[in-house]
Design a protein around this motif. Structure first.
Motif, PDB file in Angstrom:
ATOM      1  N   LEU A   1       0.757  -1.224  -0.108  1.00 33.34           N
ATOM      2  CA  LEU A   1       0.038   0.047   0.065  1.00 33.34           C
ATOM      3  C   LEU A   1       0.897   1.150  -0.023  1.00 33.34           C
ATOM      4  O   LEU A   1       1.683   1.419   1.117  1.00 33.34           O
ATOM      5  N   LEU A   2       0.927   2.062  -1.110  1.00 33.73           N
ATOM      6  CA  LEU A   2       1.464   3.221  -1.349  1.00 33.73           C
ATOM      7  C   LEU A   2       0.601   4.559  -1.162  1.00 33.73           C
ATOM      8  O   LEU A   2      -0.527   4.541  -1.480  1.00 33.73           O
ATOM      9  N   ILE A   3       0.948   5.412  -0.482  1.00 32.53           N
ATOM     10  CA  ILE A   3       0.174   6.668   0.099  1.00 32.53           C
ATOM     11  C   ILE A   3       0.952   7.944  -0.185  1.00 32.53           C
ATOM     12  O   ILE A   3       1.900   8.086   0.205  1.00 32.53           O
ATOM     13  N   ALA A   4       0.237   8.505  -0.862  1.00 36.14           N
ATOM     14  CA  ALA A   4       0.717  10.028  -1.316  1.00 36.14           C
ATOM     15  C   ALA A   4       0.016  11.241  -0.887  1.00 36.14           C
ATOM     16  O   ALA A   4      -1.383  10.921  -0.976  1.00 36.14           O
ATOM     17  N   ASN A   5       0.493  12.105  -0.669  1.00 31.64           N
ATOM     18  CA  ASN A   5      -0.412  13.272  -0.199  1.00 31.64           C
ATOM     19  C   ASN A   5       0.158  14.583  -0.263  1.00 31.64           C
ATOM     20  O   ASN A   5       1.806  14.744  -0.400  1.00 31.64           O
ATOM     21  N   ARG A   6      -0.392  15.532  -0.715  1.00 30.25           N
ATOM     22  CA  ARG A   6       0.280  17.201  -0.666  1.00 30.25           C
ATOM     23  C   ARG A   6       1.088  17.286   0.466  1.00 30.25           C
ATOM     24  O   ARG A   6       2.392  17.716   0.353  1.00 30.25           O
ATOM     25  N   THR A   7       0.652  16.830   1.849  1.00 27.47           N
ATOM     26  CA  THR A   7       1.352  17.104   3.183  1.00 27.47           C
ATOM     27  C   THR A   7       2.092  15.611   3.317  1.00 27.47           C
ATOM     28  O   THR A   7       1.350  14.592   3.780  1.00 27.47           O
ATOM     29  N   HIS A   8       3.329  15.578   3.177  1.00 26.37           N
ATOM     30  CA  HIS A   8       4.060  14.340   2.967  1.00 26.37           C
ATOM     31  C   HIS A   8       3.935  13.712   4.627  1.00 26.37           C
ATOM     32  O   HIS A   8       3.979  12.556   4.788  1.00 26.37           O
ATOM     33  N   ALA A   9       4.040  14.713   5.644  1.00 26.11           N
ATOM     34  CA  ALA A   9       3.845  13.979   6.937  1.00 26.11           C
ATOM     35  C   ALA A   9       2.435  13.324   7.202  1.00 26.11           C
ATOM     36  O   ALA A   9       2.567  12.291   7.841  1.00 26.11           O
ATOM     37  N   ARG A  10       1.151  13.677   6.675  1.00 28.41           N
ATOM     38  CA  ARG A  10       0.000  13.020   6.542  1.00 28.41           C
ATOM     39  C   ARG A  10       0.183  11.697   5.929  1.00 28.41           C
ATOM     40  O   ARG A  10      -0.286  10.783   6.450  1.00 28.41           O
ATOM     41  N   ALA A  11       1.068  11.647   4.845  1.00 28.37           N
ATOM     42  CA  ALA A  11       1.076  10.309   4.197  1.00 28.37           C
ATOM     43  C   ALA A  11       2.002   9.432   5.073  1.00 28.37           C
ATOM     44  O   ALA A  11       1.471   8.041   5.097  1.00 28.37           O
ATOM     45  N   GLU A  12       3.107   9.900   5.635  1.00 31.57           N
ATOM     46  CA  GLU A  12       3.803   9.133   6.544  1.00 31.57           C
ATOM     47  C   GLU A  12       2.994   8.608   7.630  1.00 31.57           C
ATOM     48  O   GLU A  12       3.148   7.528   8.185  1.00 31.57           O
ATOM     49  N   ALA A  13       2.047   9.446   8.360  1.00 31.68           N
ATOM     50  CA  ALA A  13       1.329   9.049   9.445  1.00 31.68           C
ATOM     51  C   ALA A  13       0.264   7.969   9.098  1.00 31.68           C
ATOM     52  O   ALA A  13       0.146   6.865   9.674  1.00 31.68           O
ATOM     53  N   LEU A  14      -0.233   8.021   7.964  1.00 30.41           N
ATOM     54  CA  LEU A  14      -1.255   6.955   7.603  1.00 30.41           C
ATOM     55  C   LEU A  14      -0.667   5.865   7.310  1.00 30.41           C
ATOM     56  O   LEU A  14      -1.100   4.804   7.594  1.00 30.41           O
ATOM     57  N   ALA A  15       0.424   5.781   6.430  1.00 32.39           N
ATOM     58  CA  ALA A  15       1.314   4.815   6.260  1.00 32.39           C
ATOM     59  C   ALA A  15       1.803   4.080   7.465  1.00 32.39           C
ATOM     60  O   ALA A  15       1.699   2.820   7.426  1.00 32.39           O
ATOM     61  N   ALA A  16       2.194   4.817   8.316  1.00 31.71           N
ATOM     62  CA  ALA A  16       2.755   4.000   9.600  1.00 31.71           C
ATOM     63  C   ALA A  16       1.595   3.401  10.315  1.00 31.71           C
ATOM     64  O   ALA A  16       1.542   2.497  10.719  1.00 31.71           O
ATOM     65  N   GLU A  17       0.362   4.004  10.240  1.00 27.96           N
ATOM     66  CA  GLU A  17      -0.776   3.438  10.925  1.00 27.96           C
ATOM     67  C   GLU A  17      -1.291   1.984  10.239  1.00 27.96           C
ATOM     68  O   GLU A  17      -1.806   1.387  11.014  1.00 27.96           O
ATOM     69  N   LEU A  18      -1.176   1.954   8.929  1.00 24.33           N
ATOM     70  CA  LEU A  18      -1.511   1.107   8.064  1.00 24.33           C
ATOM     71  C   LEU A  18      -0.339  -0.204   7.562  1.00 24.33           C
ATOM     72  O   LEU A  18      -0.902  -1.048   7.011  1.00 24.33           O
ATOM     73  N   GLY A  19       0.566   0.257   7.867  1.00 24.71           N
ATOM     74  CA  GLY A  19       1.650  -0.709   7.248  1.00 24.71           C
ATOM     75  C   GLY A  19       1.981  -0.577   5.946  1.00 24.71           C
ATOM     76  O   GLY A  19       2.181  -1.524   5.228  1.00 24.71           O
ATOM     77  N   GLY A  20       1.881   0.728   5.438  1.00 22.22           N
ATOM     78  CA  GLY A  20       1.918   0.889   4.440  1.00 22.22           C
ATOM     79  C   GLY A  20       3.290   1.603   3.912  1.00 22.22           C
ATOM     80  O   GLY A  20       4.031   1.848   4.988  1.00 22.22           O
ATOM     81  N   GLU A  21       3.636   2.290   2.867  1.00 21.76           N
ATOM     82  CA  GLU A  21       4.650   3.104   2.595  1.00 21.76           C
ATOM     83  C   GLU A  21       4.311   4.526   2.141  1.00 21.76           C
ATOM     84  O   GLU A  21       3.260   4.724   1.124  1.00 21.76           O
ATOM     85  N   ALA A  22       4.884   5.618   2.554  1.00 20.46           N
ATOM     86  CA  ALA A  22       4.482   6.808   2.152  1.00 20.46           C
ATOM     87  C   ALA A  22       5.526   7.127   0.972  1.00 20.46           C
ATOM     88  O   ALA A  22       6.706   6.779   0.932  1.00 20.46           O
ATOM     89  N   VAL A  23       4.740   8.077  -0.059  1.00 24.29           N
ATOM     90  CA  VAL A  23       5.492   8.347  -1.086  1.00 24.29           C
ATOM     91  C   VAL A  23       5.329   9.866  -1.454  1.00 24.29           C
ATOM     92  O   VAL A  23       4.077  10.433  -1.204  1.00 24.29           O
ATOM     93  N   LEU A  24       6.533  10.614  -1.777  1.00 24.83           N
ATOM     94  CA  LEU A  24       6.412  11.840  -2.018  1.00 24.83           C
ATOM     95  C   LEU A  24       5.466  12.107  -3.399  1.00 24.83           C
ATOM     96  O   LEU A  24       5.548  11.513  -4.247  1.00 24.83           O
ATOM     97  N   LEU A  25       4.672  13.294  -3.161  1.00 26.58           N
ATOM     98  CA  LEU A  25       3.853  13.638  -4.218  1.00 26.58           C
ATOM     99  C   LEU A  25       4.631  13.743  -5.560  1.00 26.58           C
ATOM    100  O   LEU A  25       4.258  13.121  -6.711  1.00 26.58           O
ATOM    101  N   THR A  26       5.689  14.268  -5.443  1.00 26.11           N
ATOM    102  CA  THR A  26       6.744  14.306  -6.740  1.00 26.11           C
ATOM    103  C   THR A  26       7.053  13.258  -7.218  1.00 26.11           C
ATOM    104  O   THR A  26       7.599  13.131  -8.317  1.00 26.11           O
TER     105      THR A  26
END
Length: 92
Positions: free
Chosen positions: A55-80
């Motif tokens: 599960l890859l998660i990208a968001n305009r605010t990278h910190a929010r992507a990181e938080a959700l990824a950590a919560e769900l066991g996913g990976e945060a991706v920079l929007l860029t």
């Protein structure tokens, strides 16, 4: 209005998940979710519960992507970096 958001999310998520499953089994798939608002959060949690492998998660605010990824066991991706990871994604 805030009370309506969860209701709208549940109404819209069902058809979205069903449509994705029609394309193939989501178990073990790599999925990219863009956005961590109510819809993105609900979609990501539902996909994870359906056995999505990566599960890859990208968001305009990278910190929010990181938080959700950590919560769900996913990976945060920079929007860029979304364009770079698309080659590895089974569903968007």
């Amino acid at each position: 209005m805030k009370k309506m958001i969860p209701i709208l999310c549940s109404i819209l998520l069902g058809p979205a998940i069903a449509q994705a499953e029609e394309l193939g089994n989501l178990e073990g798939a790599t999925v990219l979710v863009i956005g961590t608002g109510s819809m993105g959060r609900g979609l990501a949690a539902t996909l994870k519960s359906r056995g999505v492998g990566r599960l890859l998660i990208a968001n305009r605010t990278h910190a929010r992507a990181e938080a959700l990824a950590a919560e769900l066991g996913g990976e945060a991706v920079l929007l860029t970096d979304v364009a770079d990871v698309l080659v590895d994604v089974d569903a968007l």
